[in-house]
Write a protein that holds these residues in place. Sequence first.
Motif, PDB file in Angstrom:
ATOM      1  N   ASP A 127       0.865  -1.091   0.141  1.00  0.00           N
ATOM      2  CA  ASP A 127       0.025  -0.036   0.038  1.00  0.00           C
ATOM      3  C   ASP A 127       0.728   1.058  -0.047  1.00  0.00           C
ATOM      4  N   PHE A 210     -17.043   2.664   6.163  1.00  0.00           N
ATOM      5  CA  PHE A 210     -16.834   1.192   5.902  1.00  0.00           C
ATOM      6  C   PHE A 210     -15.193   0.787   6.364  1.00  0.00           C
ATOM      7  N   TYR A 211     -14.266   1.840   6.483  1.00  0.00           N
ATOM      8  CA  TYR A 211     -13.012   1.544   6.566  1.00  0.00           C
ATOM      9  C   TYR A 211     -12.729   1.365   8.245  1.00  0.00           C
ATOM     10  N   ARG A 215      -8.882   0.580   9.858  1.00  0.00           N
ATOM     11  CA  ARG A 215      -8.045   1.496  10.731  1.00  0.00           C
ATOM     12  C   ARG A 215      -7.639   1.007  12.291  1.00  0.00           C
ATOM     13  N   GLN A 232     -10.439  11.683  -0.339  1.00  0.00           N
ATOM     14  CA  GLN A 232     -11.058  10.500  -0.806  1.00  0.00           C
ATOM     15  C   GLN A 232     -12.340  11.155  -1.248  1.00  0.00           C
ATOM     16  N   TYR A 324     -10.707 -10.313   2.542  1.00  0.00           N
ATOM     17  CA  TYR A 324     -10.360 -10.895   3.781  1.00  0.00           C
ATOM     18  C   TYR A 324     -11.023 -12.211   3.729  1.00  0.00           C
TER      19      TYR A 324
HETATM   20  C1  PBG Z   1      -5.071   3.739   3.986  1.00  0.00           C
HETATM   21  C2  PBG Z   1      -6.053   2.518   3.873  1.00  0.00           C
HETATM   22  C3  PBG Z   1      -7.252   2.006   3.931  1.00  0.00           C
HETATM   23  C4  PBG Z   1      -7.841   1.048   3.418  1.00  0.00           C
HETATM   24  C5  PBG Z   1      -7.019   0.452   2.680  1.00  0.00           C
HETATM   25  N1  PBG Z   1      -5.503   1.592   2.814  1.00  0.00           N
HETATM   26  C6  PBG Z   1      -8.287   3.162   4.900  1.00  0.00           C
HETATM   27  C7  PBG Z   1      -8.540   4.643   4.833  1.00  0.00           C
HETATM   28  O1  PBG Z   1      -8.392   4.931   3.793  1.00  0.00           O
HETATM   29  O2  PBG Z   1      -8.595   4.981   5.994  1.00  0.00           O
HETATM   30  C8  PBG Z   1      -9.206   0.526   3.991  1.00  0.00           C
HETATM   31  C9  PBG Z   1      -9.315  -1.150   3.809  1.00  0.00           C
HETATM   32  C10 PBG Z   1     -10.300  -1.701   4.491  1.00  0.00           C
HETATM   33  O3  PBG Z   1     -11.326  -0.778   4.949  1.00  0.00           O
HETATM   34  O4  PBG Z   1     -10.221  -2.809   4.398  1.00  0.00           O
HETATM   35  N2  PBG Z   1      -4.542   4.451   2.947  1.00  0.00           N
END
Ligand code: PBG
Length: 341
Positions: A127, A210-211, A215, A232, A324
């Motif tokens: 990432d 949904f994240y 986090r 975003q 997942y």
């Molecule tokens: C962060 C990132 C996030 C996810 C992947 N990379 C979270 C965010 O943008 O806060 C989310 C993945 C998930 O919720 O499964 N750059």
Amino acid sequence: MSYDLHAPYPAGRPRRLRRTDFLRRLVREHDLTVDDLIWPLFVIDGEKRREPVPSMPGVERFTIDELLHTVEEAVNLGIPVVSLFPNTPDEKRSADAAEAFNPDNLVCRAVRAIRQRFGDAIGVMTDVALDPYTSHGQDGLLGRNGEILNDETIAALVRQALNQAEAGCDILGPSDMMDGRVGAIRAALEEAGLQQVHIMAYTAKYASAFYGPFRDAVGSGARLTGDKRTYQMDPANAREALREAAMDIAEGADSIMVKPGMPYLDIVRLLKEHFTCPVFAYQVSGEYAMLKAACANGWLDEHKVVMESLLAFKRAGADGILTYYAADVARWLRGEQRADG
Ligand code: PBG
């Protein structure tokens, strides 16, 4: 589409296509296979430890030695790619995210260990975003007035991307949503002689609730100040995703991604119809948590509902899915294949 050419009832009886299993198989338009799967994995520092992620039952964070066992499982199941997310120790998080450029940081060590052990038997994705490394949990660098700086962040992302590419990752996933980052990363890779590295751009990444569980998993949730809505995408927008995609592709992305998944399958379809590059979708942590919770209560049948939801990604046009559930799905697919003979 000429629906009108079909015989009306009673000559036309769509149920004739559904009467038996062999007919249903014969006319099936889409399928889900192990080749569609990317498995996101969380990495922690230390040795011989696995930690459960409370908001994602069944998901664990692994130290690198444990991670190797899990990646071996992925190799044996035929999963094509794993995607790594580090949970950086607190003392290594800072305002300038310097740990992201450390060649010996957690994710780089994990990439090298996987490469060394498994060679090209499995792909490794990493990432590109600063949130695992910033003290404030944002994906970019913070300006004086609390704004997320775009161009300064790009410079940091380029260093982070080169660091991961030099460690041996196959696919870079810029998930930060800064403007222009794909082009800058692509140019830097070219210059460094790393032109084989694939960029899977998180093209349409929405400012989504949904994240949350993710986090928690990477330890950025509690420290996150503010939200990510200045970079975003707004969940209200669809056409804007076309522009993001056009830019990312023009800048050198090899494939594009939509995130979250199930609530955004219209965007997957939209991008698939407009562009020829592969389109991926991410079934994110909150989607996983929702399914897990309902299944744990006995309200949904986990096997059936997960397979159905991922098949829906394929039907919408996804070429692959980050989930997942990847290992479960790979196992279920094997079971099913055996049952079908
Ligand atoms: C962060 C990132 C996030 C996810 C992947 N990379 C979270 C965010 O943008 O806060 C989310 C993945 C998930 O919720 O499964 N750059």
